[in-house]
Design an enzyme around this catalytic site. Structure first.
Site, short mmCIF file in Angstrom:
data_model
loop_
_atom_site.label_atom_id
_atom_site.label_comp_id
_atom_site.label_asym_id
_atom_site.label_seq_id
_atom_site.Cartn_x
_atom_site.Cartn_y
_atom_site.Cartn_z
N ASP A 28 125.19 27.28 77.91
CA ASP A 28 125.34 28.64 77.35
C ASP A 28 126.49 29.49 77.83
O ASP A 28 127.40 30.17 77.25
CB ASP A 28 124.15 29.49 77.47
N GLU B 230 123.43 23.18 73.73
CA GLU B 230 124.11 23.80 74.95
C GLU B 230 123.96 22.85 76.27
O GLU B 230 124.97 22.89 77.05
CB GLU B 230 123.28 25.00 75.22
#
Length: 234
Positions: free
Chosen positions: A49, A121
């Site tokens: 992320d 992610e």
């Protein structure tokens, strides 16, 4: 550690050849499959992320050197939110190679937006740890290329846009209510009503509550903006 044939094919779609194949296996392992000897992808998701955020911030600054922070922020949010990550995951068929527990698999886990977004992610983090930032950056820019150029000037999500519309007119924020749920447990459909304090309301149905809320907000915003446009000036 050798990759299975489906993971080899996935790595080709990803455009990255892993030196440390265990990282890719960890990235596609959902917590429902974790065990004392098998790590899941939650820690990688946390890292990925942040890597995605930095790459998108750099890309947006380079794409539009004149944009203000107020213009860049909603564009950034549109590019890094879970829906965008899930869309990219579908583009490279990440769902097909996820390692899921039986219950998660039976509940349609390979199609779940949040699960796909998290796994995307994690894959970003796996590439970053395997080959460094430049490799991760190159992969992200390749997969997100069309989205960066196409992101709208006003990339606010519909719920935010509707709330700002209401606040600009002295109204309380809109309310969202689940009015119906249908379909099997592994593929539910949620119907959500978005309502403004003045009574204006629209409903929408989607495969997740978040999607249904966004769609209902979009429909309601379009309705009230159209009504304003038709109202003659005093």
């Amino acid at each position: 550690m050798k990759l299975s044939s489906d993971l080899k094919a996935f790595a080709e779609r990803l455009g990255h050849e892993f030196s440390r194949t265990a990282l890719l296996i960890e990235a596609v392992t959902h917590p429902s499959m974790s065990s004392p000897g098998r790590s899941d992808n939650q820690r990688l998701e946390f890292l990925g992320d942040r890597v995605l955020g930095l790459v998108m911030a750099e890309a947006l600054l380079a794409h539009d050197p004149e944009a203000s922070e107020g213009q860049l922020a909603p564009r950034f949010n549109a590019l890094v939110r879970k829906e965008a990550c899930a869309d990219v995951a579908r583009q490279i068929e990440l769902g097909q190679v996820l390692k899921l527990g039986r219950s998660e698999m039976l509940s349609g886990g390979r199609r779940k937006e949040a699960l796909l977004g998290d796994a995307m992610e994690a894959v970003i983090a796996a590439v970053y740890l395997d080959a460094g930032f430049e490799a991760a950056r190159a992969m992200i820019l390749r997969l997100w290329a069309g989205r960066i150029g196409a992101v709208a000037e006003d990339a606010r999500d519909p719920k935010t846009a509707l709330q700002e519309w209401a606040q600009a007119r002295g109204m309380a924020p809109p309310k969202y209510t689940e009015t119906a749920r249908s379909g099997p447990d592994h593929a539910p459909q949620f119907t959500i009503a978005a309502q403004l304090p003045n009574g204006a309301q629209e409903e929408a149905t989607a495969g997740s509550k978040r999607q249904a809320e966004q769609a209902a907000a979009q429909a309601l915003l379009a309705r009230v903006e159209a009504q304003v446009a038709k109202t003659p000036p005093k």
